[in-house]
Structure formats: C-alpha cells, structure tokens
Write a protein that holds these residues in place. Structure first.
Motif: not given
Length: 131
Positions: A52-54, A102-109
């Motif tokens: 999502d972040r990317a 690695q760079t933009w981990p998804d904070p929600a598991d």
C-alpha cells in the motif's frame, strides 16, 4: 517467446525469487522470501505486489504510464505487457517491490491482499482522486 514468458524467464534468474503457483490459481507466480510478488495471469497481464505504501508513494509516476493500472485500495498494480519497454518497467518495479517490505513495512500485520485479477479489476483504470 511472449513478453510475459521473457519477463518470467528473466525473473527466474534472480537469486531471491522462485517460480510458484499463484494463490489465485490463474497463470504463474514469482515469490520472494516475503511471499508472492508477481502473478502472470496471461501473456500480457501481470499483477505486481508493491505494498500500500509503495503504491501511494509512486502513484503520481505510475498513473502516467499507459501500461500500468492502479486499483484503489489494492497493494497490487497491474501491468499490460505490450512492448519490450513494459518488460523493463516490470523488472524495475519488481526491484522496488523486493525492497518495499524492508524500506516501507506495512505497520498493520494484515493477511495478504487479493491480487487485482481476483478482485475482478485486472486492467481497469482506477479513480485516483483522493489518493
């Protein structure tokens, strides 16, 4: 050799990737240590998991390419392979995808999201307003 088979053959040589059966059951997939990353659904359509972040970070750049479709709310982007340059774009985005966790981990598991083909939104141009 189709563009998709050429891309799949190139990705098969990357040390961090392996060919697998896609969870959606259609076509072929490529997985990394983090899980499925690419689904080849046909000789032309490929879903790529960017996170999502990317996707949010690169939306402005990606939406100007006629080869890429972004589906609102999906961490997957769909590429249409019509030219050799589309394969090059796919390989570049796979590199981004491999670095994204690695760079933009998804904070929600969260559990893995359905690919765009599973959502019935394969190569549909998404409404990007509000992204």
């Amino acid at each position: 050799m189709t563009l998709a088979s050429r891309a799949l053959a190139q990705l098969a040589t990357w040390p961090d990737l392996r060919q697998t059966v896609p969870s959606c059951g259609l076509g072929q997939a490529v997985s990394s240590a983090q899980g499925e990353i690419v689904h080849f659904h046909s000789e032309r359509d490929v879903d790529l998991l960017l996170t999502d972040r990317a996707v949010r970070r690169f939306t402005k750049d990606l939406r100007h390419s006629g080869a890429i479709r972004i589906v609102r709310g999906s961490p997957w982007v769909t590429l249409r392979l019509d030219a050799a340059s589309d394969v090059d774009l796919l390989l570049t985005l796979v590199s981004v995808a491999l670095q994204a966790p690695q760079t933009w981990p998804d904070p929600a598991d969260r559990p893995p999201a359905l690919c765009n083909d599973q959502r019935g939104a394969g190569f549909v141009k998404a409404d990007l307003r509000g992204m």
